[in-house]
Scaffold this motif. Sequence first.
Motif, short mmCIF file in Angstrom:
data_model
loop_
_atom_site.label_atom_id
_atom_site.label_comp_id
_atom_site.label_asym_id
_atom_site.label_seq_id
_atom_site.Cartn_x
_atom_site.Cartn_y
_atom_site.Cartn_z
N GLU A 1 0.81 -1.22 0.00
CA GLU A 1 0.00 0.00 0.00
C GLU A 1 0.84 1.27 0.00
N ASP A 2 2.15 1.13 0.11
CA ASP A 2 3.04 2.30 -0.02
C ASP A 2 3.35 2.61 -1.48
N THR A 3 2.92 1.74 -2.37
CA THR A 3 3.15 1.97 -3.79
C THR A 3 2.50 3.26 -4.25
N ALA A 4 3.30 4.15 -4.83
CA ALA A 4 2.80 5.46 -5.25
C ALA A 4 3.92 6.24 -5.92
N MET A 5 3.54 7.36 -6.50
CA MET A 5 4.52 8.34 -6.94
C MET A 5 4.77 9.24 -5.74
N TYR A 6 6.04 9.43 -5.40
CA TYR A 6 6.40 10.24 -4.26
C TYR A 6 6.95 11.58 -4.73
N TYR A 7 6.42 12.65 -4.12
CA TYR A 7 6.80 14.01 -4.49
C TYR A 7 7.43 14.74 -3.32
N CYS A 8 8.43 15.52 -3.63
CA CYS A 8 9.04 16.42 -2.67
C CYS A 8 8.37 17.78 -2.80
N ALA A 9 8.18 18.47 -1.68
CA ALA A 9 7.51 19.77 -1.71
C ALA A 9 8.14 20.69 -0.69
N ALA A 10 8.03 22.01 -0.96
CA ALA A 10 8.60 23.00 -0.05
C ALA A 10 7.64 24.16 0.12
N ASP A 11 7.58 24.65 1.35
CA ASP A 11 6.73 25.79 1.71
C ASP A 11 7.64 27.00 1.91
N ARG A 12 7.29 28.14 1.32
CA ARG A 12 8.13 29.33 1.46
C ARG A 12 8.03 29.94 2.86
N ARG A 13 7.01 29.59 3.59
CA ARG A 13 6.88 30.17 4.94
C ARG A 13 8.03 29.70 5.83
N THR A 14 8.21 30.42 6.91
CA THR A 14 9.32 30.12 7.82
C THR A 14 8.92 29.14 8.91
N TYR A 15 7.75 28.50 8.76
CA TYR A 15 7.31 27.55 9.76
C TYR A 15 6.44 26.51 9.07
N CYS A 16 6.24 25.39 9.77
CA CYS A 16 5.29 24.38 9.31
C CYS A 16 4.04 24.48 10.16
N SER A 17 2.91 24.19 9.61
CA SER A 17 1.68 24.15 10.39
C SER A 17 1.52 22.78 11.01
N GLY A 18 1.42 22.76 12.33
CA GLY A 18 1.23 21.48 12.99
C GLY A 18 -0.11 20.85 12.66
N THR A 19 -1.08 21.69 12.31
CA THR A 19 -2.41 21.19 12.00
C THR A 19 -2.59 20.89 10.53
N TYR A 20 -2.02 21.72 9.67
CA TYR A 20 -2.26 21.62 8.24
C TYR A 20 -1.03 21.24 7.44
N TRP A 21 -0.08 20.57 8.08
CA TRP A 21 1.16 20.23 7.40
C TRP A 21 0.91 19.37 6.16
#
Length: 126
Positions: free
Chosen positions: A87-107
Amino acid sequence: QVQLVESGGGSVQAGGSLRLSCAASGFSSSCMGWFRQAPGKEREGVAVLYTGGGIQYYADSVKGRFTISRDNAKTTLYLQMNSLKPEDTAMYYCAADRRTYCSGTYWHAQGRYNYWGQGTQVTVSS
């Protein structure tokens, strides 16, 4: 020029391991992560790293099996994947957020991420 280039995908048997890499250039980000999309399914968040505090966020389905990290030069993001399942079979994508923090709720919300790579395929056979 902003670039995110993934590598490390491949085909493995269930229980095996892979390490994905994402080479980043042309920008700086404190919040980077991995998403995946299986055939016929929506893209979902897998793991995100807030480098400012070393905080990691994981989808429940991969907790304890996957580890996200970044090199000291902050140019490469990794995803160590152990105990892989079909079930881990998938296309995996790298992504980056320009903000200086990550959202703990909406990561895991795709809309938060400004930059995306082209993806690397992971196939796990049973």
